[in-house]
Enzyme design. Sequence first.
Site: not given
Ligand code: NCD
Length: 308
Positions: A51-52, A80, A101, A129
């Site tokens: 989703r992110t 690599k 990320r 986050h």
């Molecule tokens: C969260 C994350 O990645 O920290 N999810 C997200 O970004 N929607 C929460 C999770 O993974 O539990």
Amino acid sequence: MRHLMNPLDFSVEELDRLFDLANDIEKNMGKYAHACEGKKLATCFYEPSTRTRLSFESAMLNLGGSVIGFSDANSSSASKGESVSDTIRVISCFADICAMRHPKEGAPMVAASRSSIPVINAGDGGHQHPTQTLTDLLTIRSLKGRLNNFTIGLCGDLKFGRTVHSLINALVRYEGIKFIFISPEELKVPDYITDMLKEKNIPYEEVIRLEDTMPELDLLYMTRVQRERFFNEEDYVRLKDFYILDKAKMELAKPDMMVLHPLPRVNEISVEVDDDPRAAYFKQVQYGVYVRMALILTLLETDTDSLT
Ligand code: NCD
């Protein structure tokens, strides 16, 4: 040039402006449809996410921009042995803005220090986050009309949950917030957070049972037990179903209590709760796209006043 590493990188006033922009986007999507034409977003995801990453990509596409990137470390040159600093210098030649990320805490910060384009931390290990926090704050502000005077329960994996750490960090700047941390002993919120709350004289309680605290909550933030951050599977299995929010527990809550969850959900919210009008976690996903659109526009310094 600005980056976003931590929700505190924006002042409360700047956040208000960002949320106003996100609410305007919500109402007038068409006005923003070409705002980023010719611009590219790179999504550099060294850790799995649906989703992110898709939320960022959808945000940029809604703005008329385009998207490049990778969605796991194995398909990038990290496999690599390339460093994050080198990767970002290369990406800077391809794109105008980057969402990163990484499983290592601080990696997006290292990237930002070497980057000539804005870098957004899209989650670094168990640390922060910030765009999930912007999503959470926009959802609360849009649906409740305010960001102050709440008792908020945060429930589940408060030790490893970076969304929890980021949200607490951001909420302490608003008046009248009381935190109730609901977790098993092993997954308590880290000491650096409770120390910070003590220092700022912000009220909090730590409890184990969700039922006991339900009636006093204005907001309930449920979280998944973060399997990938456990050292052994046995501990995960023992703790994973510690909390299950179901209809019976919802009956104990205020009629206007709001349930949030960053998703993905595993078992911690029973699907029967999804139809309850107090369940806001799918609306939260939609707000996540609006706030990321507002963030991209802000970091790219787009003149939104000239859009019609
Ligand atoms: C969260 C994350 O990645 O920290 N999810 C997200 O970004 N929607 C929460 C999770 O993974 O539990």
